[in-house]
Design an enzyme around this catalytic site. Sequence first.
Site, PDB file in Angstrom:
ATOM      1  N   ARG A 168      51.599  49.913  75.822  1.00 14.05           N
ATOM      2  CA  ARG A 168      51.460  48.195  75.808  1.00 14.05           C
ATOM      3  C   ARG A 168      52.783  47.360  76.602  1.00 14.05           C
ATOM      4  NH1 ARG A 168      47.806  49.762  74.092  1.00 14.05           N
ATOM      5  NH2 ARG A 168      46.676  49.413  72.011  1.00 14.05           N
ATOM      6  N   SER A 245      46.590  42.947  66.747  1.00 17.52           N
ATOM      7  CA  SER A 245      47.747  43.894  65.779  1.00 17.52           C
ATOM      8  C   SER A 245      49.115  43.177  66.159  1.00 17.52           C
ATOM      9  CB  SER A 245      47.688  45.248  66.454  1.00 17.52           C
ATOM     10  OG  SER A 245      46.647  45.700  66.171  1.00 17.52           O
ATOM     11  N   GLU A 346      53.861  42.709  68.691  1.00 19.01           N
ATOM     12  CA  GLU A 346      53.031  42.824  69.976  1.00 19.01           C
ATOM     13  C   GLU A 346      52.803  41.511  70.752  1.00 19.01           C
ATOM     14  OE1 GLU A 346      49.809  45.667  70.005  1.00 19.01           O
ATOM     15  OE2 GLU A 346      48.532  44.154  70.950  1.00 19.01           O
TER      16      GLU A 346
HETATM   17  C1  FAD Z   1      41.070  40.153  67.235  1.00 21.20           C
HETATM   18  C2  FAD Z   1      41.937  40.634  68.359  1.00 21.20           C
HETATM   19  C3  FAD Z   1      41.816  41.857  68.629  1.00 21.20           C
HETATM   20  C4  FAD Z   1      42.797  42.540  69.684  1.00 21.20           C
HETATM   21  N1  FAD Z   1      42.859  43.971  69.907  1.00 21.20           N
HETATM   22  C5  FAD Z   1      43.447  44.325  70.902  1.00 21.20           C
HETATM   23  C6  FAD Z   1      43.366  45.810  71.194  1.00 21.20           C
HETATM   24  O1  FAD Z   1      42.441  46.532  70.491  1.00 21.20           O
HETATM   25  N2  FAD Z   1      44.281  46.423  72.325  1.00 21.20           N
HETATM   26  C7  FAD Z   1      45.107  45.669  72.925  1.00 21.20           C
HETATM   27  O2  FAD Z   1      45.898  46.070  73.504  1.00 21.20           O
HETATM   28  N3  FAD Z   1      45.200  44.196  72.728  1.00 21.20           N
HETATM   29  C8  FAD Z   1      44.524  43.483  71.679  1.00 21.20           C
HETATM   30  N4  FAD Z   1      44.413  42.372  71.162  1.00 21.20           N
HETATM   31  C9  FAD Z   1      45.286  41.616  72.014  1.00 21.20           C
HETATM   32  C10 FAD Z   1      44.720  40.599  73.118  1.00 21.20           C
HETATM   33  O3  FAD Z   1      43.547  40.576  73.149  1.00 21.20           O
HETATM   34  C11 FAD Z   1      45.236  41.349  74.523  1.00 21.20           C
HETATM   35  O4  FAD Z   1      46.415  41.436  74.860  1.00 21.20           O
HETATM   36  C12 FAD Z   1      44.650  40.439  75.886  1.00 21.20           C
HETATM   37  O5  FAD Z   1      44.690  41.241  77.106  1.00 21.20           O
HETATM   38  C13 FAD Z   1      45.245  39.413  75.889  1.00 21.20           C
HETATM   39  O6  FAD Z   1      44.521  38.580  76.894  1.00 21.20           O
HETATM   40  P1  FAD Z   1      44.557  36.990  77.165  1.00 21.20           P
HETATM   41  O7  FAD Z   1      43.818  36.669  78.285  1.00 21.20           O
HETATM   42  O8  FAD Z   1      44.097  36.183  75.723  1.00 21.20           O
HETATM   43  O9  FAD Z   1      45.971  36.563  77.359  1.00 21.20           O
HETATM   44  P2  FAD Z   1      46.846  35.647  76.759  1.00 21.20           P
HETATM   45  O10 FAD Z   1      47.003  35.758  75.231  1.00 21.20           O
HETATM   46  O11 FAD Z   1      46.614  34.403  77.233  1.00 21.20           O
HETATM   47  O12 FAD Z   1      48.341  35.933  77.371  1.00 21.20           O
HETATM   48  C14 FAD Z   1      49.038  37.100  77.009  1.00 21.20           C
HETATM   49  C15 FAD Z   1      50.232  37.432  77.867  1.00 21.20           C
HETATM   50  O13 FAD Z   1      49.618  37.656  79.327  1.00 21.20           O
HETATM   51  C16 FAD Z   1      50.071  36.703  80.180  1.00 21.20           C
HETATM   52  N5  FAD Z   1      48.965  36.624  81.161  1.00 21.20           N
HETATM   53  C17 FAD Z   1      47.728  36.267  80.602  1.00 21.20           C
HETATM   54  N6  FAD Z   1      47.200  36.036  82.049  1.00 21.20           N
HETATM   55  C18 FAD Z   1      48.013  36.278  82.892  1.00 21.20           C
HETATM   56  C19 FAD Z   1      47.739  36.160  84.484  1.00 21.20           C
HETATM   57  N7  FAD Z   1      46.633  35.790  85.027  1.00 21.20           N
HETATM   58  N8  FAD Z   1      48.931  36.311  85.195  1.00 21.20           N
HETATM   59  C20 FAD Z   1      50.028  36.824  84.764  1.00 21.20           C
HETATM   60  N9  FAD Z   1      50.170  36.685  83.234  1.00 21.20           N
HETATM   61  C21 FAD Z   1      49.139  36.475  82.431  1.00 21.20           C
HETATM   62  C22 FAD Z   1      50.484  35.538  79.491  1.00 21.20           C
HETATM   63  O14 FAD Z   1      51.372  34.766  80.006  1.00 21.20           O
HETATM   64  C23 FAD Z   1      51.304  36.400  78.093  1.00 21.20           C
HETATM   65  O15 FAD Z   1      52.235  36.574  78.200  1.00 21.20           O
HETATM   66  C24 FAD Z   1      43.503  41.862  70.381  1.00 21.20           C
HETATM   67  C25 FAD Z   1      43.665  40.318  70.031  1.00 21.20           C
HETATM   68  C26 FAD Z   1      42.772  39.905  69.020  1.00 21.20           C
HETATM   69  C27 FAD Z   1      42.910  38.360  68.569  1.00 21.20           C
END
Ligand code: FAD
Length: 352
Positions: A168, A245, A346
């Site tokens: 992570r 999580s 997380e």
């Molecule tokens: C129902 C659910 C289940 C999930 N299951 C998992 C799982 O199984 N495993 C897991 O690892 N995670 C899980 N997650 C967490 C999440 O989905 C992941 O971390 C995902 O990669 C976040 O993507 P996002 O585009 O929504 O990022 P955001 O939430 O928009 O951003 C997250 C972080 O990434 C940064 N970021 C986003 N895009 C960029 C970019 N282009 N350049 C630089 N920084 C950037 C943001 O600034 C922030 O710091 C889950 C979340 C939910 C709601």
Amino acid sequence: MTIQEDVPLAPLTTLQVGGAARYFAELRREDDVREAAQFAKTRNLPLFVLGGGSNLVVADSGWPGLVLKIAIGGIASPNTSDATGNAVLFNVGAGVNWDDFVAQVVVQNCAGVECLSGIPGSVGATPVQNVGAYGQEVAGTIESVRALDLKEDRIVVLPKPACEFRYRASIFNSTERGRYVILRVNYRMKRGGVPSLKYADLQRHFAETKTPPSLAETRAAVREIRRSKGMLIVPGDDDCRSAGSFFKNPVLSAEQFKDLAERAASKGLEIPSYPALDARRKVSAAWLVEHSGFSKGYTVGAAGISHKHALALINRGDAKARDIVGLKDEIQHGVQEAWGILLEPEPVFVGF
Ligand SMILES: Cc1cc2nc3c(=O)[nH]c(=O)nc-3n(C[C@H](O)[C@H](O)[C@H](O)COP(=O)(O)OP(=O)(O)OC[C@H]3O[C@@H](n4cnc5c(N)ncnc54)[C@H](O)[C@@H]3O)c2cc1C
């Protein structure tokens, strides 16, 4: 490029809490990302990069600077091969929906990310916390990351070793937090590869199956398991109004783990754990939460724990960020009291 003002952020996140962005821009081209970053720099505004908003807790006061919503699209698969001719490179825009990409990879009979199906959010966020699930991590397939380096004001391509992927974690959420805007990610998949079935839930799912499951069957199984745990975004399911999580699984030294196991044994309990790097052990955060007096469905006002997963904190409808943070504090305190371990959140806290 259009810069909007006072844009509510809650609807752009899966947890659906928090205030507005002072400035907001949705960007589809690399040049626009550069221009927007310049806009923030010249006005001395703090910058936040938003993907799909699925790993965020936005403060009720919102974000005082500029939010860049990265919407760069495109999935290209140039012809490449390794010695075996089985490697397939995918060059993917940061704004592409992660699960749409996984679906395409599987349709092309390529292995490497089938167990990461159903994780919400964008491709650009996957390197940030090295997303992982069911025995796979994106670090297993990422070849390089193309990004705007805000410090040097230039576009760079970071090969995988430079990203320093860990559980992570990567440079993007640790040593170089806030430095890079990820524009595209290169993944290397294996054509005709077999699905990864390391995880016990998946092995159980296929226990009765005579023939080995295909990549598509594995992807479908992962999604089904995730749905049963509220870890798939399903419209109408209140248990998925979460950030996934909320706590990481603690990784303990051999000595810390021994102490914890003894503490559990004195209560007649055995704590689930898995081997981690350097003779360390990864301990189930869900188990710690549930054995500290917090069961699934626990509620405090508008915030609560999912009915399906002990690690998912949910917005029960009209929660504020402060309700979620209050519940997080209560759980951290409870687990520390019971087990002497401080759980690390997380999600990313924005504007706190
Ligand atoms: C129902 C659910 C289940 C999930 N299951 C998992 C799982 O199984 N495993 C897991 O690892 N995670 C899980 N997650 C967490 C999440 O989905 C992941 O971390 C995902 O990669 C976040 O993507 P996002 O585009 O929504 O990022 P955001 O939430 O928009 O951003 C997250 C972080 O990434 C940064 N970021 C986003 N895009 C960029 C970019 N282009 N350049 C630089 N920084 C950037 C943001 O600034 C922030 O710091 C889950 C979340 C939910 C709601």
